[in-house]
Design a protein around this motif. Structure first.
Motif, PDB file in Angstrom:
ATOM      1  N   LEU B 123       0.842  -1.201   0.000  1.00  0.00           N
ATOM      2  CA  LEU B 123       0.000   0.000   0.000  1.00  0.00           C
ATOM      3  C   LEU B 123       0.873   1.245   0.000  1.00  0.00           C
ATOM      4  N   GLU B 125       3.857   1.381  -1.226  1.00  0.00           N
ATOM      5  CA  GLU B 125       4.436   1.434  -2.570  1.00  0.00           C
ATOM      6  C   GLU B 125       3.457   2.107  -3.537  1.00  0.00           C
ATOM      7  N   ALA B 126       2.184   1.706  -3.436  1.00  0.00           N
ATOM      8  CA  ALA B 126       1.160   2.294  -4.309  1.00  0.00           C
ATOM      9  C   ALA B 126       1.056   3.795  -4.066  1.00  0.00           C
ATOM     10  N   ALA B 127       1.120   4.204  -2.803  1.00  0.00           N
ATOM     11  CA  ALA B 127       1.030   5.633  -2.480  1.00  0.00           C
ATOM     12  C   ALA B 127       2.206   6.389  -3.102  1.00  0.00           C
ATOM     13  N   ALA B 128       3.389   5.771  -3.083  1.00  0.00           N
ATOM     14  CA  ALA B 128       4.568   6.425  -3.661  1.00  0.00           C
ATOM     15  C   ALA B 128       4.387   6.617  -5.166  1.00  0.00           C
ATOM     16  N   THR B 129       3.813   5.622  -5.848  1.00  0.00           N
ATOM     17  CA  THR B 129       3.616   5.777  -7.298  1.00  0.00           C
ATOM     18  C   THR B 129       2.595   6.873  -7.595  1.00  0.00           C
ATOM     19  N   LEU B 130       1.760   7.198  -6.602  1.00  0.00           N
ATOM     20  CA  LEU B 130       0.778   8.269  -6.802  1.00  0.00           C
ATOM     21  C   LEU B 130       1.371   9.631  -6.481  1.00  0.00           C
ATOM     22  N   GLY B 131       2.690   9.663  -6.243  1.00  0.00           N
ATOM     23  CA  GLY B 131       3.368  10.940  -6.074  1.00  0.00           C
ATOM     24  C   GLY B 131       3.587  11.357  -4.631  1.00  0.00           C
ATOM     25  N   ALA B 132       3.250  10.482  -3.678  1.00  0.00           N
ATOM     26  CA  ALA B 132       3.382  10.867  -2.273  1.00  0.00           C
ATOM     27  C   ALA B 132       4.829  10.691  -1.789  1.00  0.00           C
ATOM     28  N   ARG B 136       4.680  11.873   3.538  1.00  0.00           N
ATOM     29  CA  ARG B 136       3.229  11.857   3.317  1.00  0.00           C
ATOM     30  C   ARG B 136       2.697  10.420   3.364  1.00  0.00           C
ATOM     31  N   VAL B 137       3.463   9.484   2.799  1.00  0.00           N
ATOM     32  CA  VAL B 137       3.051   8.085   2.847  1.00  0.00           C
ATOM     33  C   VAL B 137       2.910   7.654   4.309  1.00  0.00           C
TER      34      VAL B 137
END
Lengths: 354, 233
Positions: B123, B125-132, B136-137
């Protein structure tokens, strides 16, 4: 549009691939373990590899030679994983907003048909719904490139059928290159603009999907039972007896009723094993589709089969026949005759919108 | 409550609450940080840090108290420095909070670490791909998802801090109004003839606070779990 080069030595496996991709969906295709997911992870920056060069729309995201390596959040690459990976403590709307870069979520919500889900929690979604939300979430981050890593693999057939039309719209409307990982031939035949065939960490072939899918030399990688060419066609008329009439470059094709408007452009996947050949135009035969063809290439298989490439108008077909028939009928390059395809042999899932 | 308790008893209860509150709140950020280090990173000294955090759980409390005394007494270099800065803790209520915090720390870290380990890194990792960004993650994904563990760890630590005795009495002694917490007060009352009544009242207060902490942690954990895994927004 997209330039990818990835080299990495895993223990007991080495990856060394390079390919360029135009707009549309570029499918990385190969058996599981061929290295497809590693390539996508390296492109996203999640996997740090020995050497890589990733350029999207002129922007260098990673280049080992010049020492450029953007961090994952800075790459602006939308990543849709095999599992939806929605944030369980946030509503669907908050999930969609998480990576949003300005603008309005309405068009994406409409395109993916997720308006009614906005106030729900991820825990209350079906697999197909959750995956659509995940696609929307990635799209709303305004990515330069979209990575779809087997987004349908965890879904059952009816859920796949539910999502495929959205992926077709994505390909035609998103306006960004899409890298799509899959080992499902029907999926790729329906979606891919460009095909990158990967085998054991190497690129076997890169090219337009219709060209590669009709290449008898690629058939063994795809699997002879699943190999099949794609034919471009247009819906001309829906008949009262449940058939849909389509026009392709070689003539007329009848298929079981398609839920598409007249005039709609489609691509039809015709499996090689469903194509029968005849030297003269057959009379009194139940199959409805008879197209004049000429053999353009031939490849003998390891088993009793022979894979033939046929020219039908401007399209190419694949046909798989036994070596015995090939010998008896003299099926060699230059042979002309007729290809016969039963209407009911083509499944609804094998017809995609273009 | 002051109608039921004598002034000396009430003083002990109020002091205990103050000590436990300071101990818990002050160790909270450290607890989260150490839990994160232990759960998410592998570094040289990982095992050492893990052992160090758990040491107060295994050592006799008297030993922990004595080690604290050696470190923070005005005769020790660190203690003298803090004393000069006006931050001395030896024989003060802040020292009681320090002792209680250290004794409660393993419980706090354990609960948080368990909860953090159940947060799926995919999860993040997914947040990081969304620019976080990493921060922030952590703030928007990791922290909310490990909230049940943070709550459990905090309440456990608070209860443990309320009841700390051995290290406290060794480190900061048993000074009425300054370091005489509830356990020390019970001990003191039992040393004098006729003190049983006061001791009993404090025992009842201790039980009530412990029970309240347990019930509250259960209730909060259930509410938070429903919020995280729930089906409705």
């Amino acid at each position: 549009m997209l330039e990818v080069r990835v080299a990495h030595a895993f223990s007991g496996f080495s990856l060394d691939v390079a390919f360029d991709a135009p707009m549309g969906i570029t499918a990385l295709f190969g058996r599981s373990g061929a290295g497809k997911t590693s390539i996508v992870k390296a492109v996203a920056g999640i996997l740090q590899v020995d050497s890589a060069r990733v350029v999207v729309g002129g922007e260098v995201l990673e280049d080992s030679v010049s020492g450029v390596r953007l961090a994952v959040p800075a790459r602006r690459i939308g990543y849709v994983f095999q599992e939806p990976r929605l944030f369980p403590h946030l509503s669907v709307a908050a999930n969609l907003r998480y990576g949003m870069r300005g603008g309005d979520m309405e068009p994406v919500v409409r395109m993916l048909g997720i308006k009614d889900l906005l106030s729900r929690r991820p825990g209350a979604l079906s697999g197909g719904e959750a995956q659509r939300v995940a696609i929307g979430r990635a799209l709303l981050s305004r990515p330069r490139l979209l990575l779809l890593d087997e987004p349908l693999a965890a879904l059952d057939e009816s859920r796949k059928a539910e999502i495929l039309p959205y992926l077709e719209r994505l390909r035609d409307e998103a306006g960004i290159p899409i890298l799509y990982v899959s080992h499902s031939v029907p999926e790729i035949a329906r979606l891919a603009t460009t095909l990158v065939a990967i085998d054991a960490g190497r690129v076997l072939r890169v090219g337009p999907a219709p060209e590669l899918l009709s290449d008898p030399d690629i058939a063994p990688v795809i699997g002879v039972r699943e190999a099949g060419a794609i034919v471009a066609a247009q819906v001309t008329r829906h008949h009262a007896d449940g058939l849909t009439e389509l026009a392709c470059s070689a003539g007329t094709i009848f298929l079981p009723r398609l839920a598409l408007p007249e005039g709609g452009a489609v691509r039809i996947r015709i499996e090689a094993q469903d194509v029968m050949l005849a030297g003269t135009r057959p009379e009194a035969i139940s199959a409805l589709n008879v197209l004049p063809v000429a053999i353009t290439a031939r490849r003998a298989g390891a088993g009793p089969g022979v894979m033939l490439q046929l020219r039908a108008g401007d399209d190419l077909l694949l046909a798989r026949v036994t070596a015995r028939s090939a010998a008896a009928m003299g099926l060699v390059e230059g042979w002309t005759g007729y290809a016969i395809v039963k209407s009911v042999a083509v499944a609804a899932a094998d017809v995609g919108q273009t | 409550m002051s109608a039921l308790l004598g002034p000396a008893e009430w003083e002990a209860v109020a002091l205990s609450l103050r000590v436990a509150l300071l101990a818990t709140l002050a160790s909270l950020p450290f607890g989260i940080a150490v839990a994160w280090l232990l759960a998410r990173l592998r570094f040289p000294g990982h095992g050492l840090l893990n052992g160090l955090v758990h040491l107060p759980l295994i050592l006799p409390p008297v030993v922990t108290g004595y080690l604290l005394l050696l470190t923070f007494s005005p005769q020790a270099p660190l203690g003298a420095t803090l004393e000069a800065m006006g931050l001395g803790v030896a024989f003060r209520w802040t020292g009681a909070a320090l002792a209680a915090g250290i004794m409660a720390f393993p419980l706090m870290v354990r609960a948080m670490r368990l909860s953090l380990e159940s947060v799926d890194p995919k999860l993040e990792e997914a947040a990081a791909t969304l620019g976080a960004s990493r921060l922030r993650v952590f703030a928007t994904i990791t922290l909310p998802l490990m909230l049940p563990g943070i709550l459990t760890g905090t309440i456990l630590a608070f209860a443990k801090a309320m009841g700390e005795f051995g290290a406290t009495i060794t480190f900061v002694s048993n000074i009425p109004g300054e370091t005489r917490t509830v356990p020390s007060a019970i001990y003191a009352f039992l040393q004098v003839p006729g003190g049983e009544g006061a001791a009993w009242r404090l025992v009842v207060v201790s039980i009530a606070i412990a029970m309240a902490a347990l019930v509250m942690s259960e209730w909060l954990a259930r509410r938070v779990a429903a919020r995280i895994g729930g089906q409705d927004a």
